[in-house]
Design a protein around this motif. Structure first.
Motif, short mmCIF file in Angstrom:
data_model
loop_
_atom_site.label_atom_id
_atom_site.label_comp_id
_atom_site.label_asym_id
_atom_site.label_seq_id
_atom_site.Cartn_x
_atom_site.Cartn_y
_atom_site.Cartn_z
N LEU A 154 0.83 -1.21 0.00
CA LEU A 154 0.00 0.00 0.00
C LEU A 154 0.86 1.26 0.00
O LEU A 154 0.58 2.22 -0.73
CB LEU A 154 -0.92 0.00 1.21
N LEU A 155 1.93 1.27 0.80
CA LEU A 155 2.83 2.42 0.82
C LEU A 155 3.51 2.60 -0.54
O LEU A 155 3.68 3.72 -1.02
CB LEU A 155 3.88 2.24 1.91
N SER A 156 3.89 1.49 -1.13
CA SER A 156 4.60 1.55 -2.41
C SER A 156 3.73 2.12 -3.52
O SER A 156 4.22 2.85 -4.39
CB SER A 156 5.09 0.15 -2.79
N LEU A 157 2.44 1.79 -3.50
CA LEU A 157 1.55 2.18 -4.60
C LEU A 157 0.88 3.53 -4.41
O LEU A 157 0.16 4.00 -5.29
CB LEU A 157 0.49 1.09 -4.81
N GLY A 158 1.06 4.15 -3.27
CA GLY A 158 0.59 5.52 -3.10
C GLY A 158 -0.74 5.65 -2.40
O GLY A 158 -1.41 4.65 -2.09
N PRO A 159 -1.18 6.88 -2.15
CA PRO A 159 -2.37 7.13 -1.32
C PRO A 159 -3.68 6.65 -1.91
O PRO A 159 -4.65 6.49 -1.17
CB PRO A 159 -2.37 8.66 -1.16
N ALA A 160 -3.74 6.42 -3.21
CA ALA A 160 -4.99 5.95 -3.81
C ALA A 160 -5.17 4.44 -3.65
O ALA A 160 -6.27 3.92 -3.86
CB ALA A 160 -5.05 6.31 -5.30
N ALA A 161 -4.13 3.74 -3.28
CA ALA A 161 -4.19 2.28 -3.16
C ALA A 161 -4.96 1.88 -1.91
O ALA A 161 -4.87 2.50 -0.86
CB ALA A 161 -2.78 1.70 -3.11
N HIS A 162 -5.74 0.80 -2.03
CA HIS A 162 -6.49 0.29 -0.89
C HIS A 162 -6.71 -1.21 -1.06
O HIS A 162 -6.76 -1.72 -2.18
CB HIS A 162 -7.84 1.01 -0.73
N ALA A 163 -6.79 -1.91 0.06
CA ALA A 163 -6.99 -3.36 0.02
C ALA A 163 -8.41 -3.67 -0.44
O ALA A 163 -9.37 -3.02 -0.01
CB ALA A 163 -6.74 -3.96 1.39
N VAL A 164 -8.54 -4.67 -1.30
CA VAL A 164 -9.84 -5.07 -1.83
C VAL A 164 -9.96 -6.59 -1.81
O VAL A 164 -8.99 -7.30 -1.55
CB VAL A 164 -10.05 -4.56 -3.28
#
Length: 308
Positions: free
Chosen positions: A70-80
């Motif tokens: 999540l940190l690597s992919l940035g603030p728009a990333a979220h677990a789904v």
């Protein structure tokens, strides 16, 4: 506070992890960071995300692995999907090391991963459908369940629904909301059937699977979590699945709950009380649910046995 102290403070807020950019902002050079990783003093968990501990010292936790992605992919990333269900504690899906991350379409196309266990989904969820689970952004329970049951088969889908209901993450009224959310989406026809089979009284995926085997074998239980009491009202035991008229109970023996010596001792004493009160007690394991015919056959034999 020196740079090591500042970095420890940041890591303490991120499950022990630091980003490359954060290290550079607090006095580390690119060359230093590269050397720390190259010589095994820092572990690289995702692109530009590190666990600042030696490789041999500690094994990253599952939560750290998810946080790193999540940190690597940035603030728009979220677990789904499966990963969001895992973070919510919703049980029923097969164990996997895959990490499912949602990103808006454009961001997903630009993302660089380099890890085979990371599954990116071009999914956009409104802000109100996202929650923070101890700092990890993920879809809320209703969105998570809605997304999962469209992709899962019947048994894991019903297990997911039962688990979410049993843990209080979904209410019976929420099932109507799930039905509206999945309307006209691929897989919606089958998923509506899974909603109709959901029952929050099931306390484990094993109980759900055993119930579905009985339903498919045309010997459905007439009650779940059956309380059996003696003439004085004393509780003799609670059966996972119950057939009241023939006085038959089926127990789902999962390794987690029933595998300890104390649990085995309590199970035996409860079973003795129920048998002495005139009940037949059947016990099933996960392995038993893998054969579609086995559980219904055993139940049918018990139901047809004449009672004294």
């Amino acid at each position: 506070m020196d740079r090591q102290g500042r970095l420890r403070w940041i890591a303490g807020r991120q499950d022990g992890l630091v980003c490359r950019e954060q290290a550079l902002e607090h006095g580390f050079t690119r060359h230093e960071v590269d050397n720390l990783v190259a010589f095994g003093r820092w572990q690289s968990l995702a692109r530009a995300v590190y666990l600042p501990q030696p490789v041999a010292a500690v094994e990253p936790s599952r939560r750290q692995q998810i946080r790193a992605v999540l940190l690597s992919l940035g603030p728009a990333a979220h677990a789904v999907l499966d990963t969001a269900a895992e973070l919510h504690g919703i049980a029923g899906l097969p164990s996997s090391d895959e990490i499912h991350i949602g990103l808006p379409g454009a961001a997903a196309k630009r993302a660089r991963i380099g890890q085979p266990n990371i599954v990116l989904h071009q999914l956009e969820h409104p802000a109100e459908s996202l929650v923070s689970l101890s700092g990890l952004p993920a879809t809320d329970p209703i969105s998570t369940v809605s997304d999962v049951i469209l992709r899962a088969g019947r048994y894991p889908a019903v297990c997911i629904l039962d688990s979410a209901l049993n843990r209080g993450l979904l209410s019976e009224d929420d099932l109507s909301s799930v039905a509206r959310r999945i309307r006209r989406r691929p897989g919606a026809v089958a998923a509506r059937g899974y909603l109709a089979e959901a029952d929050g009284r099931a306390q484990s995926p094993l109980e759900t699977r055993a119930r579905l085997r009985c339903v498919d074998g045309r010997v459905p239980p007439d009650v779940l979590q059956l309380e059996v009491r003696d003439d004085d009202g004393y509780l003799l035991g609670i059966g996972d699945l119950g057939w009241r008229a023939p006085r038959v109970i089926a127990e789902a023996d999962g390794r987690g709950v029933h595998g300890t010596p104390d649990a085995l001792f309590a199970d035996r004493r409860r079973q003795n009380r129920l048998v002495n009160a005139g009940w037949t007690v059947l016990r099933f394991t996960w392995q038993d649910t893998l054969d579609p015919a086995y559980i219904p056959w055993i139940v049918r034999q018990a139901l047809s046995t004449p009672r004294p």
